[in-house]
Motif scaffolding. Structure first.
Motif, PDB file in Angstrom:
ATOM      1  N   LEU A  60      30.825 -49.036  51.507  1.00  0.00           N
ATOM      2  CA  LEU A  60      31.743 -49.557  52.512  1.00  0.00           C
ATOM      3  C   LEU A  60      31.078 -50.682  53.312  1.00  0.00           C
ATOM      4  O   LEU A  60      29.885 -50.607  53.626  1.00  0.00           O
ATOM      5  N   LYS A  61      31.843 -51.721  53.594  1.00  0.00           N
ATOM      6  CA  LYS A  61      31.356 -52.820  54.419  1.00  0.00           C
ATOM      7  C   LYS A  61      31.697 -52.552  55.889  1.00  0.00           C
ATOM      8  O   LYS A  61      32.815 -52.128  56.167  1.00  0.00           O
ATOM      9  N   PRO A  62      30.760 -52.817  56.806  1.00  0.00           N
ATOM     10  CA  PRO A  62      29.361 -53.168  56.558  1.00  0.00           C
ATOM     11  C   PRO A  62      28.553 -51.931  56.170  1.00  0.00           C
ATOM     12  O   PRO A  62      28.837 -50.831  56.661  1.00  0.00           O
ATOM     13  N   PRO A  63      27.570 -52.063  55.294  1.00  0.00           N
ATOM     14  CA  PRO A  63      26.843 -50.892  54.797  1.00  0.00           C
ATOM     15  C   PRO A  63      25.830 -50.348  55.806  1.00  0.00           C
ATOM     16  O   PRO A  63      25.258 -51.098  56.589  1.00  0.00           O
ATOM     17  N   LYS A  64      25.655 -49.054  55.769  1.00  0.00           N
ATOM     18  CA  LYS A  64      24.610 -48.420  56.559  1.00  0.00           C
ATOM     19  C   LYS A  64      23.395 -48.238  55.660  1.00  0.00           C
ATOM     20  O   LYS A  64      23.518 -47.856  54.495  1.00  0.00           O
ATOM     21  N   VAL A  65      22.225 -48.521  56.203  1.00  0.00           N
ATOM     22  CA  VAL A  65      21.003 -48.527  55.401  1.00  0.00           C
ATOM     23  C   VAL A  65      20.788 -47.189  54.698  1.00  0.00           C
ATOM     24  O   VAL A  65      20.483 -47.141  53.501  1.00  0.00           O
ATOM     25  N   ASN A  66      20.944 -46.081  55.419  1.00  0.00           N
ATOM     26  CA  ASN A  66      20.694 -44.766  54.821  1.00  0.00           C
ATOM     27  C   ASN A  66      21.666 -44.468  53.687  1.00  0.00           C
ATOM     28  O   ASN A  66      21.281 -43.904  52.659  1.00  0.00           O
ATOM     29  N   LYS A  67      22.943 -44.852  53.870  1.00  0.00           N
ATOM     30  CA  LYS A  67      23.919 -44.600  52.814  1.00  0.00           C
ATOM     31  C   LYS A  67      23.625 -45.457  51.594  1.00  0.00           C
ATOM     32  O   LYS A  67      23.762 -45.005  50.447  1.00  0.00           O
ATOM     33  N   LEU A  68      23.229 -46.697  51.802  1.00  0.00           N
ATOM     34  CA  LEU A  68      22.880 -47.566  50.683  1.00  0.00           C
ATOM     35  C   LEU A  68      21.684 -46.995  49.924  1.00  0.00           C
ATOM     36  O   LEU A  68      21.670 -46.972  48.687  1.00  0.00           O
ATOM     37  N   LYS A  69      20.712 -46.504  50.648  1.00  0.00           N
ATOM     38  CA  LYS A  69      19.534 -45.904  50.011  1.00  0.00           C
ATOM     39  C   LYS A  69      19.925 -44.676  49.195  1.00  0.00           C
ATOM     40  O   LYS A  69      19.467 -44.492  48.054  1.00  0.00           O
ATOM     41  N   ASN A  70      20.795 -43.837  49.757  1.00  0.00           N
ATOM     42  CA  ASN A  70      21.240 -42.645  49.025  1.00  0.00           C
ATOM     43  C   ASN A  70      22.000 -43.009  47.757  1.00  0.00           C
ATOM     44  O   ASN A  70      21.825 -42.377  46.715  1.00  0.00           O
ATOM     45  N   ARG A  71      22.870 -44.033  47.858  1.00  0.00           N
ATOM     46  CA  ARG A  71      23.635 -44.458  46.686  1.00  0.00           C
ATOM     47  C   ARG A  71      22.703 -44.937  45.576  1.00  0.00           C
ATOM     48  O   ARG A  71      22.885 -44.613  44.410  1.00  0.00           O
ATOM     49  N   LEU A  72      21.700 -45.701  45.951  1.00  0.00           N
ATOM     50  CA  LEU A  72      20.755 -46.214  44.951  1.00  0.00           C
ATOM     51  C   LEU A  72      19.921 -45.083  44.363  1.00  0.00           C
ATOM     52  O   LEU A  72      19.656 -45.054  43.154  1.00  0.00           O
ATOM     53  N   ASN A  73      19.502 -44.153  45.198  1.00  0.00           N
ATOM     54  CA  ASN A  73      18.761 -42.987  44.698  1.00  0.00           C
ATOM     55  C   ASN A  73      19.565 -42.251  43.644  1.00  0.00           C
ATOM     56  O   ASN A  73      19.052 -41.897  42.569  1.00  0.00           O
ATOM     57  N   GLN A  74      20.837 -42.003  43.931  1.00  0.00           N
ATOM     58  CA  GLN A  74      21.704 -41.302  42.980  1.00  0.00           C
ATOM     59  C   GLN A  74      21.854 -42.088  41.688  1.00  0.00           C
ATOM     60  O   GLN A  74      21.804 -41.530  40.590  1.00  0.00           O
TER      61      GLN A  74
END
Length: 251
Positions: free
Chosen positions: A121-135
């Motif tokens: 979702l825009k604007p992205p939250k850093v922690n959520k972006l990190k979790n998405r990439l981890n997954q």
């Protein structure tokens, strides 16, 4: 093709990322978020055509692409289709995330069929972006052969249901047909609480009317992760019906 074979214990410092967005402010925002989680090499592109030029001329391959949907010349879904279909010099299983807003939930059916890895979702939250990439980097999701992506239209409102392009998700008989399933009782649960291995009891349909999962699909960890992403965009996906497991007979 299983992408996780390339990432058996990755370090964000080793990740090469490409951010694709026609808005400079958004590009810089995503780029900084990636730097904040440890990515040491982040490049940017202004649209899908610019991204293709960057990808095909790169001396080192990119590990992930985070792209906006709405862009001139070539939008994000077209770029995703090019990559999954076999863009020369670019790995077809490259991790791909779509930047979107609540008003763009009509694109999710197309993105599902093109094997998007996650939504942000825009604007992205850093922690959520990190979790998405981890997954995404630890997923064992299969990427289909290139010809499977050819018939998938890239425009919202014209997409086919996920079951039509994911035959490996269905239980097929010897003739390649899906057998009739006996009706079973269902229970409605939130996506966050659905156990891995649950069987979809009723078709999962977005608020725009797109069927993304059909009755009888078994929910893998990868599918559940993507449903969780969608739940942030579309309230119709926040609760789904799953079949009540058979109760073993008492001894």
């Amino acid at each position: 093709m299983i992408r996780s074979a390339r990432f058996g214990g990755f370090d964000f410092r080793d990740i090469r990322a490409l951010v694709v967005d026609d808005e400079m402010f958004s590009r810089n925002l995503i780029r900084q978020a990636l730097v904040n989680i440890g990515c040491s090499h982040v490049e940017t592109a202004t649209d899908g055509m610019d991204a293709i030029s960057t990808l095909t001329n790169a001396t080192q391959s990119f590990d992930c692409i985070i792209s906006d949907y709405r862009m001139p010349k070539m939008h994000g879904l077209e770029l995703l289709k090019k990559i999954r279909g076999g863009l020369p010099g670019v790995a077809r299983d490259t991790v791909f995330g779509i930047l979107t807003s609540h008003s763009e939930n009509e694109i999710v059916g197309v993105a599902f069929n093109l094997d998007v890895d996650f939504f942000v979702l825009k604007p992205p939250k850093v922690n959520k972006l990190k979790n998405r990439l981890n997954q995404a980097f630890t997923s064992n999701r299969l990427v289909k052969p290139p010809l499977n992506y050819d018939p998938i239209p890239c425009e919202p409102g014209t997409q086919v249901a996920i079951e039509d392009v994911h035959p490996f998700l269905k239980d097929l008989d010897e003739d390649g047909n899906r057998p009739e399933r006996p009706k079973k009782p269902v229970v409605v649960q939130t996506v966050d609480s659905v156990p891995v291995g649950s069987v979809v009891g009723r078709d999962v349909i977005t608020s725009s009317g797109t069927q993304i999962l059909g009755t009888g699909h078994t929910l893998t960890p990868e599918l559940i992760d993507r449903l969780k992403d969608l739940a942030e965009l579309d309230e119709n996906v926040r609760r789904i019906s799953i079949e009540v497991p058979d109760t073993p007979p008492k001894a």
